[in-house]
Motif scaffolding. Structure first.
Motif, PDB file in Angstrom:
ATOM      1  N   UNK A   1       3.767   8.952  -3.822  1.00 19.12           N
ATOM      2  CA  UNK A   1       3.682  10.341  -4.207  1.00 19.12           C
ATOM      3  C   UNK A   1       3.251  11.208  -3.042  1.00 19.12           C
ATOM      4  N   UNK A   2       2.692  10.606  -2.020  1.00 15.16           N
ATOM      5  CA  UNK A   2       2.277  11.392  -0.866  1.00 15.16           C
ATOM      6  C   UNK A   2       3.432  11.701   0.077  1.00 15.16           C
TER       7      UNK A   2
ATOM      8  N   UNK B   1       2.446   1.960  -3.192  1.00 13.39           N
ATOM      9  CA  UNK B   1       1.568   2.436  -4.253  1.00 13.39           C
ATOM     10  C   UNK B   1       1.263   3.931  -4.127  1.00 13.39           C
ATOM     11  N   UNK B   2       1.458   4.506  -2.977  1.00 17.06           N
ATOM     12  CA  UNK B   2       1.170   5.925  -2.850  1.00 17.06           C
ATOM     13  C   UNK B   2       2.402   6.732  -2.426  1.00 17.06           C
TER      14      UNK B   2
ATOM     15  N   UNK C   1       0.832  -1.200   0.000  1.00 16.54           N
ATOM     16  CA  UNK C   1       0.000   0.000   0.000  1.00 16.54           C
ATOM     17  C   UNK C   1       0.872   1.258   0.000  1.00 16.54           C
TER      18      UNK C   1
ATOM     19  N   UNK D   1       0.871  -2.693 -12.180  1.00 12.47           N
ATOM     20  CA  UNK D   1      -0.113  -2.009 -13.014  1.00 12.47           C
ATOM     21  C   UNK D   1      -1.378  -2.826 -13.132  1.00 12.47           C
TER      22      UNK D   1
END
Ligand SMILES: Cc1cc2nc3c(=O)[nH]c(=O)nc-3n(C[C@H](O)[C@H](O)[C@H](O)COP(=O)(O)O)c2cc1C
Ligand code: SF4
Ligand code: FES
Lengths: 424, 239, 769
Positions: free
Chosen positions: B31-32, B28-29, B25, B170
């Motif tokens: 970018x935060x 996958x993020x 998880x 993906x």
């Protein structure tokens, strides 16, 4: 009626160089376009209507009827080819795009003639790099040969064609989200009505069709509408590309006549599950379609029979899951996909997909009770029919079908995971 | 003990532990939480900054090639904004990611606000809004690939890739016929197994064609009649 | 473009027959039958519905799926259900979905008690929650700008705020980032959302996600009272509701009036209320004593003012500025003319116009309304920067262009913020607006000297021709409906009269008076410019633009010259500071103020001119304390009503004026504000028979009343000799001292902004500018 009497889309698909104009023309390519341009647009439209071809992108709407919905008059009309192909399990358009791009272009030009569209776009998913290159070259060739541009083949019909590449978002396959994306925005679906036929791209009347639908158009024009309609079964005419994947021995694309028994597709063509395994469940039309089980293998593969069996033909993507796979894993994969791809615009889809994933995860980790299964089922019901587009339904229907058809297994899983957690 | 070990038939979908899932998880993020200038959702605005308006061409220097590319793309459409995705892709190719500078340059040429572009960029999976390694390896981990072992493949690749490859899980890449598969800098390759990982990475790092025998583009269609029908076509002729 | 006509139809909702306008959305139509359909994302002010929140689902006979009531147009004979089990289940589930990630922190939420989410949860929710997972977490609250705080946990992703930024104010600063459940409202790379209209998002947010930082935690809904009035901080005169607690204004909200503001406010209007309650405000009379202004009792201030006025007598001059009501204008005129025998009073910043032209420009048949802008075919914006001069018109123009196909043409000496929405833009040299207007008139009239005039205006001849073509409707063949918005500065200076004549010639060429929906709309440089002129605060006109009771009056420029040259003695400043308001002629006005034998001012703040030069200062009311009427640029009379009490020590201007008059031996015969209004309605013939009740809360355009026929006809003169005249003069809109060109002034350049703590962040910018 067995396998298609003659291949329409895959005929000679692997001939070296088919993607070039030279080879394509050598095989009679663009003859249908000449034939169409020699007729009035209404005649071409009549041919398409007579063919009764239904859209191959998922919704299965009659193509001819869609064209006839476009408002008439001296206004700019658009044609958009949906090459976003992102429905899990679907890869049929890819084969056409990469290997026979001219057939698609020919179909687009003919359809634009019938629809009176003067600008066209192909929206191809960003991940398809090689197909995009093949298309780009083919478009350049077609333009140079006068198949696209002003006064095509000396006729009064003109058409521009722009290849537009997406950037990774499943929702952009939904036609109105695709339009927003093509307009340079976030790919959020729009409220319908107004339908794209009335107010689509740049607010203008727009015809949107799937790659396969448009690529079939040259064959329809060649055969004639009635002749084409003789292929397949009532209400599901023609041949269909089917992507078969998952637990089969020969995954891949097959062109079949609509109406063949599903068993033939899964076993005879794709080789069935690995040795010693049985079909546990299968998605007949991409991961958005409610699952069918091994008992449904004799359902004919066509639009109406699938609907009657409680599922749908969708994009024509059969995903086979064998009996070694826990249904929970399948459900989690599916739910997570839709959570990731929900655009977030409408409430039930955005929150419902998220909640469903969280509940499934609790089942997996042994933090759920059978009551959660109840809640999960009711959440699916609350999503279905209440969303802005059908992405929410696309999760809720298969998940709902899995809960309904494999309830015992879920309950079993809940109990065992809880027990395991308790003792861990 | 997982349900499977209890006797349920073994599946190729990896049943992962909660911790592993949490880790996935987080990856996958990212970018935060990366330390770049792109603010995360937990950052307040900087009140010292000026509002982000359409950039002033006097203030923003745009590389000539990028400007020409964007201007050409804008001419393709009746509305210049349609060029947002091609323009962002071009900027990403140049800058490696859609950095604030890149967004400002695109905004300057397109005469839109950089906020508009950031909103677009964060919507699409292929546009990176944080710095990433040069090579992209997208591993399909959706259902069909997953049924054939994609989750393992992804974990193995990630672990082996290190800092010079952008390995991402993906959603369905549209190549379930070669499941499990990956898109390596845009080239579809499969079927892959965990055993292929070292070769794949070696080829990639060495600048060789990656697993040349496994390219989807060289694979014939599955439909046997499609393969056979290579004689004269019946496309034409108006028959 | 003619406005769509409304037809009433009947449909059935929950078993009852209801009559409603055809094609209105079901949620609105339902209200005609007292049925409420809950909504979150629906807000017609933002444009067409988006159908995102799904709160408004209803059942319609003949349609299998539930439909969104916010986006379904009602048709004759439709049968709608909002109370069936299916609908209720859907509503409960949407509320449940919305709440699963909502923090439910109502006890500490500023929105509590006036929160649509609370109300709808109570009314349509299920009352229990089945969600046991952890919720989405964000750091909160965060600053979104110096004025707005954001709490992303509370956000229900209804898109109202980002739609405002993108589709109403079109600043595209506030956006949604990421996708799906990760979506959140933000700005680019940590930049604050600062824009002229940003504050509207606070009012749009249906939850406590966006809150006003100046208002946060100042009051609960049950502590406050609402008071409706009209903002007078600029000529837009937006209708407002003030939130009042213990006689303090704590907040300003829009009071939607589609004919005025369309439901929006600019940030100056929204947050400028803070200046009402600051220590810098003048709250007692001041008198200059030994070079210093010192507080004195009212009696003493009035005595001294009266003595000063008496001494100067007919050599007194008066100026009235922004925020002055019509009634005060009328009383000032009488004080000057009847009490002192002086004809020297003015309310125009641009200098006087011949009365005939003033009247011709005011011709009721030529006046466009605010809403005409949005329904016109073309709007020409001439020598005007809407966002600074009358901000709310900027939004109206954008709306017209975005939603109704309005074509905006801009003719201006500088870049406009409307550029991106404009169909056409023409530039001319600063100060040459009148020459440009003459060129345009010539081009429209087919006069051969058009190009020569264009050169004189410093504008591109091709652009002029294109503009003329657009206005004439060369493309469509028919004469389009044109609304011409122009700034008062067009009629400034030596060429001012030519500017006015050019406007009239343009109106004539475009057949404005015969075309419904077409017309002129002047944006004056002061907030009640139109009202003050109609009340007779002009050197060359009496009330109702009648003949001046006394001849020989000087306009503002001549007053300054007279003061500087010693011909005039005393200056009476009613809510204006020349150093602020005539910033373009600062040097002249400094000399004037130095030369004045006495300066008497009504003012709320000691701005530079007042601080340095006034001999007597009367503390002035702010608009929230005022009672009286003002006139919108399109002729709409609006009422100011006291929302808060005046601070002790402040007196009403009308009362001060009548007190002064008494001391000069003139009984103005007004004992209440209402009497002053009555006097006004009697003094202005075309207001004849008007009452305060008739004006009411929404205002009334005098042009739409019968008495409008009493408007005195003007004489536009012949357009034929205009080019020759303009070319012969050659000067820009005024050269030299007495009537310089009037430049542009930022929206934020106002004492109310400087004195509101909320706007401190702008101070740095001002220093740079
Ligand atoms: C969530 C979602 C995803 C979709 N993805 C695709 C897609 O990838 N390709 C496609 O052709 N149609 C897709 N569709 C269907 C399109 O909305 C549309 O119906 C189709 O492109 C119409 O073409 P057709 O009539 O030729 O099928 C999708 C629909 C939904 C709701
Ligand atoms: S911040 Fe408020 S207005 Fe904006 S999307 Fe969230 S709930 Fe809606
Ligand atoms: S109010 Fe209708 S969907 Fe939001």
């Amino acid at each position: 009626m067995a396998v298609a009497p003659a291949l329409l889309l895959f005929d000679g698909i692997d001939i070296p160089g088919l993607r070039t104009l030279e080879v394509y023309e050598g095989r009679g390519g663009y003859e249908s376009l000449r034939k169409a341009l020699a007729q009035e647009p209404q005649e071409v439209l009549a041919t398409l209507e007579a063919s009764e071809i239904r859209g191959r992108g998922g919704a299965g709407f009659a193509m001819g009827k869609k064209i006839s919905f476009l408002p008439k008059g001296a206004i700019e009309r658009y044609l958009v080819c949906n090459a976003d192909e992102s429905e899990p399990g679907t890869f049929k358009d890819r084969e056409l795009l990469e290997k026979n791009p001219h057939m698609l272009i020919e179909g687009i030009v003919i359809a634009s003639y019938a629809a009176g569209a003067s600008r066209s776009f192909i929206y191809i998913r960003g991940e398809y790099v090689e197909p995009a290159l093949a298309l780009e070259q083919a478009i350049a060739e077609a333009r140079a040969a006068g198949y696209i541009g002003e006064h095509i083949l000396g006729s009064g019909h003109s058409l521009s064609l722009v290849l537009h590449r997406g950037a990774g978002a499943y929702i952009c396959g939904e036609e109105t989200a695709l339009l927003d994306s093509l307009e340079g925005k976030r790919g959020n679906p729009r409220l319908k009505p107004p339908f794209p036929a009335n107010q689509g791209l740049y607010q203008g009347p727009t015809l949107i069709n799937n790659v396969e639908t448009l690529a079939t158009v040259p064959s329809i024009v060649r055969l004639g509408g009635e002749e084409y309609a003789r292929i397949g079964v009532a209400n599901s005419t023609g041949t269909k590309l089917v992507s078969v994947s998952g637990h089969v021995q020969r995954p891949g694309n097959y062109e079949v006549e609509l109406g063949i028994p599903s068993r033939e597709l899964i076993y005879d063509l794709a080789g069935g599950p690995p040795e010693g395994r049985k079909v546990k469940c299968w998605f007949p039309g991409g991961s958005s379609s409610p699952v069918l089980t091994g008992d449904d293998l004799d359902v004919p593969y066509d639009f109406d029979s699938m609907a009657k069996a409680g599922s749908m033909l969708g994009s024509g993507a059969v995903i086979v899951v064998d009996d070694a796979t826990p249904i929970l894993d399948v459900a989690l994969k599916v739910a997570k996909f839709y959570r990731h791809e929900s655009c977030g615009k409408c409430t039930p889809c955005r929150e419902g997909t998220n909640w469903t994933v969280k509940m499934l995860e609790r089942i997996e980790t042994g933090e759920a009770t059978p009551m959660d299964l109840e809640i999960m089922a009711s959440v699916q019901e609350h999503i279905i029919g209440n969303c802005l587009c059908v992405l929410g339904d696309a999760m809720a229907m298969p998940i709902g079908s899995m809960i309904a058809k494999f309830r015992d297994e879920f309950e079993d899983h809940i109990e065992r995971a809880r027990a395991a957690r308790g003792t861990a | 003990m997982s349900a499977r070990e209890e006797g349920a038939p073994a599946s190729q979908i990896e049943s992962r532990t909660r911790a592993a899932r949490a880790a996935a998880w987080l990856t996958r993020v990212p970018r935060f939480e990366h330390g770049s200038r792109v603010p995360g959702w937990d950052e307040a605005v900087d009140l010292e900054k000026d509002p982000a308006l359409i950039p002033d061409p006097e203030q923003v220097e745009v590389p000539e090639g990028l400007r020409r590319e964007i201007e050409a793309r804008m001419r393709d459409y009746p509305d210049r904004r349609s060029a947002a995705l091609p323009a962002l892709r071009a900027a990403q190719e140049l800058h490696g990611w859609c950095s604030p500078e890149a967004l400002e340059q695109v905004a300057c040429v397109m005469r839109v606000t950089p906020g508009y572009l950031e909103s677009v960029a964060t919507f699409y999976d292929m546009l990176e809004v944080h710095p990433v390694p040069a090579h992209d390896v997208y591993v399909c981990t959706n259902i069909s690939c997953s049924l054939r072992g994609a989750d393992d493949l992804y974990e193995t690749l990630r672990a082996a890739a290190g800092d010079d490859v952008n390995v991402r899980a993906f959603e369905c890449l549209g190549a379930c016929d070669i499941a499990p598969m990956a898109s390596v800098d845009g080239t579809y390759i499969g079927p892959l197994s965990t055993a292929d990982v070292p070769v794949l990475l070696d080829d990639l790092r060495a600048g060789r064609e990656v697993l040349a025998d496994r390219h989807l583009s060289r694979r014939p269609v599955a439909d046997p009649r499609g393969r056979e029908s290579s004689g004269e076509g019946h496309l034409g002729g108006g028959s | 473009m003619p406005r769509p006509e409304q037809r009433m139809i009947s449909f059935t909702i929950d078993g009852r027959e209801v009559t409603a306008p055809e094609n209105s959305m079901l949620v609105d139509a339902a209200k005609y039958g007292d049925v409420e359909i809950p909504v979150f994302c629906y807000e017609p002010k933002l444009g067409s519905p988006v159908g995102a929140c799904r709160m408004c689902l209803v059942e319609i006979e003949g349609i299998p799926k539930l439909q969104t009531g916010c986006s379904t147009a009602v048709k004759d004979g439709m049968v709608v259900y909002t109370q069936t089990e299916r609908v209720k289940t859907a509503q409960r589930s949407v509320v449940e979905f919305l709440l699963i990630n909502h923090p439910l922190d109502c006890p500490v939420c500023d929105k509590g008690g006036e929160c649509p989410l609370q109300d709808i949860t109570f009314g349509w929710g299920s009352g229990i929650s089945r969600f046991v997972e952890p919720k989405r977490h964000f750091v909160k609250p965060l600053e979104l700008s110096p004025l707005v705080a954001i709490d992303r946990e509370r956000c229900i992703l209804c898109y109202r705020c980002v739609r405002f930024s993108q589709e109403v104010s079109e600043d595209y600063q506030l956006v949604l980032l990421e996708r799906g459940t990760h979506s959140y409202v933000s700005t680019f790379d940590g930049h604050p959302y600062v824009a002229p209209f940003a504050g509207n998002i606070v009012e749009l947010c249906p939850v406590g996600a966006l809150t006003s930082r100046p208002y946060r935690f100042r009051a609960r809904p049950w502590d406050i009272e609402d008071a409706g009035s009209v903002c007078t901080l600029c000529p837009s005169q937006c209708n407002v509701t003030l939130t009042v607690r213990d006689e303090r204004a704590l907040r300003v909200l829009a009071r939607d009036n589609p004919e005025v503001d369309d439901g929006w406010l600019c940030d100056k209007g929204r947050f400028g209320y803070q200046s009402f309650h600051v220590d810098e405000r003048v709250t007692q009379p001041l008198v200059r004593d030994g070079g210093q202004l010192r507080p004195v009792p009212w009696e003493r201030a009035l005595e001294q003012a009266a003595a000063t006025l008496k001494r100067a007598g007919a050599a007194t001059a008066a100026l009235a500025g922004s925020g002055t009501t019509n009634e005060e204008g009328l009383l000032l005129g009488r004080l000057m003319r009847e009490g002192l025998g002086s004809p020297h009073l003015d309310s125009r910043r641009a200098g006087s116009l011949p009365l005939e032209l003033q009247r011709a420009l005011g011709d009721p048949a030529l006046q466009a309304t605010t809403s005409d802008i949005e329904f016109a075919d073309v709007a020409l914006v001439l020598d005007l920067e809407p966002v600074d001069d009358a901000p709310i018109l900027d939004l109206r123009l954008r709306k017209g262009a975005r939603r109704r196909g309005l074509k905006i043409a801009i003719a201006s000496p500088k870049a406009s913020t409307l550029e991106q929405s404009a169909a056409l833009e023409v530039r001319y040299e600063p100060g040459r607006g009148a020459v440009f207007a003459a060129a345009l008139a010539a081009a429209l009239g087919g006069d051969t000297r058009a190009q020569e005039l264009a050169r004189a205006a410093g504008c591109d001849g091709g652009g002029l021709e294109r503009l003329a073509g657009l206005l004439r409707g060369d493309e469509g063949g028919e004469q389009p409906e044109v609304v011409l918005l122009w700034g008062e500065r067009l009629t400034a200076g030596a060429q001012g009269a030519a500017g006015a004549r050019a406007l009239l010639a343009i109106a004539e060429a475009l057949k404005m008076s015969a075309t419904p929906g077409a017309g002129l709309l002047e944006v004056p440089l002061t907030s009640n410019g139109r009202g003050l002129r109609e009340a007779g605060v002009l050197p060359n006109a009496g009330p109702g633009l009648g003949e001046p009771p006394l001849a020989g009056g000087r306009d503002a420029g001549a007053i300054a010259a007279g003061l500087a040259g010693g011909e005039l003695g005393c200056l009476y400043l009613l809510r204006t500071d020349p150093l602020e308001d005539f910033a373009d002629q600062r040097e002249l006005w400094e000399r004037a103020l130095h030369g004045a034998g006495g300066v008497i001012a009504h003012s709320s703040f000691l701005t530079e001119g007042i601080r340095e030069h006034a001999d007597v200062v009367f503390p002035a009311e702010v608009y929230a304390e005022k009672e009286g009427t003002i006139v919108h640029p399109d002729g709409r009379l609006q009422r100011l009503r006291p929302a808060i009490a005046r601070p002790r020590g402040v007196d009403a201007e009308w009362h001060v004026l009548s007190g002064l008059a008494l001391r000069l031996g003139l009984d103005l015969d007004v004992l209440t504000a209402a009497m002053a209004s009555r006097a006004l309605f009697e003094a202005v013939p075309f207001y004849g028979g008007l009452t305060l009740e008739e004006i009411g809360g929404r205002g009334v355009r005098w042009q739409q009343r019968e008495a409008a026929s009493a408007f005195p006809a003007g004489d536009p003169g012949s357009p034929a000799d205009l080019p020759a005249q303009v070319l012969a003069d050659g000067s820009p809109n005024g050269d030299g001292d007495s009537g310089g060109a009037v430049g542009y002034r930022s929206l934020w350049d106002a004492p109310e902004v400087r004195h509101s703590p909320a706007f401190e962040f702008l101070a740095a910018e001002r220093e740079l500018a």
